[in-house]
Design an enzyme around this catalytic site. Structure first.
Site, PDB file in Angstrom:
ATOM      1  CG  ASP A  13      -8.761  16.763 -11.982  1.00 19.33           C
ATOM      2  OD1 ASP A  13      -8.686  15.705 -12.485  1.00 19.33           O
ATOM      3  OD2 ASP A  13      -8.459  16.883 -10.749  1.00 19.33           O
ATOM      4  CG  ASP A  15     -10.692  11.544  -8.409  1.00 15.40           C
ATOM      5  OD1 ASP A  15     -10.992  10.682  -7.560  1.00 15.40           O
ATOM      6  OD2 ASP A  15     -11.140  11.229  -9.821  1.00 15.40           O
ATOM      7  CG  ASP A 173      -6.249  18.141  -8.567  1.00 14.90           C
ATOM      8  OD1 ASP A 173      -5.920  17.790  -9.681  1.00 14.90           O
ATOM      9  OD2 ASP A 173      -6.379  17.648  -7.332  1.00 14.90           O
TER      10      ASP A 173
HETATM   11  O1  LIG Z   1      -6.468   8.837 -10.559  1.00 16.61           O
HETATM   12  C1  LIG Z   1      -7.756   8.913 -11.123  1.00 16.61           C
HETATM   13  O2  LIG Z   1      -8.367   7.823 -10.711  1.00 16.61           O
HETATM   14  C2  LIG Z   1      -8.356  10.132 -11.111  1.00 16.61           C
HETATM   15  O3  LIG Z   1      -7.643  11.240 -11.043  1.00 16.61           O
HETATM   16  P1  LIG Z   1      -8.107  12.747 -11.838  1.00 16.61           P
HETATM   17  O4  LIG Z   1      -9.591  12.914 -11.551  1.00 16.61           O
HETATM   18  O5  LIG Z   1      -7.449  13.706 -11.002  1.00 16.61           O
HETATM   19  O6  LIG Z   1      -7.887  12.599 -13.327  1.00 16.61           O
END
Ligand SMILES: O=C(O)COP(=O)(O)O
Length: 223
Positions: A13, A15, A173
């Site tokens: 993942d 973010d 996460d």
């Molecule tokens: O919500 C987002 O824009 C991205 O979230 P993620 O990288 O945890 O999938």
């Protein structure tokens, strides 16, 4: 190469797992909300809204501030406008992320990023962090594939890497990542420092909680 668990590839993942991006997201949302005369959402709350894509983030932020949902399209547009200018200016890799990626890459494991974030922002962040060339596959939120918590994006990454889902480890996460991994049939580990939508990390239904990506890499690759 001698792998514990026999993982053939690893999906990350973005973010809250590889990168700390909430500062820029908070700043872009604050600029959009100033224009709309809506009170600012504190960074800790913004952190709990990340993970389900841009539209969901803005929608839940409007709701929290008691603002009408009627302005959602406009608010999303304004957020994206400001985020396009701010993305990849302050975001950093979490401690241990680069070391962990290098360990896995040096071991020859294909690596992927699967994020609900739109592709244009995702690519900028990966380039900014200098990890874009390490990724065999990047699946983003506007690729036209049903987003996490469905398993489809993970299965697309598995296909691109030529790795069976059961042998492809997802590292995330949040419950969103765990659900996506379960739906795809991938084993899943979680880091405890990310954006969990307010959930305590130790309550995530993952197979293992790892302190950092470096720790995960050392567990995956046996000396
Ligand atoms: O919500 C987002 O824009 C991205 O979230 P993620 O990288 O945890 O999938």
């Amino acid at each position: 190469m001698n792998l514990t668990n026999s993982f053939q590839a690893v999906i990350f993942d973005l973010d809250g797992t590889l990168m700390d991006t909430v500062g820029e997201i908070h700043a872009a949302l604050a600029l959009a909300f100033v224009e709309l005369r809506i009170a600012e959402v504190p960074p800790t709350v913004v952190e709990s809204l990340v993970g389900r894509g841009v539209r969901s983030l803005v929608e839940r932020a409007l709701e929290r501030q008691g603002a009408s949902r009627d302005g959602l399209d406009d608010a999303v547009h304004r957020f994206e406008h400001h985020y396009a200018a701010l993305v990849a200016t302050k975001a950093v890799l979490f401690p241990g992320a680069l070391d962990g990626l290098r360990i896995l890459r040096d071991e020859g494991l294909p690596l992927a990023v699967v994020t609900n974030k739109p592709r244009q922002f995702t690519v900028k962040l990966l380039e900014h962090a200098g990890i874009d060339s390490m990724m065999a596959s990047v699946v983003a939120g506007d690729d036209g594939i049903t987003r996490k918590p469905a398993g489809d994006m993970l299965l697309a990454a598995c296909r691109q890497m030529g790795s069976p889902a059961a042998a492809t480890l997802m590292i995330g996460d949040s419950a969103n990542d765990v659900l996506a991994a379960r739906a795809a049939g991938c084993p899943v580990w979680c880091v405890p420092y990310g954006y969990t939508e307010g959930q305590r990390p130790e309550t995530l239904a993952c197979d293992r909680l790892v302190a950092t990506i470096a720790e995960a890499a050392r567990l995956i690759v046996r000396d």
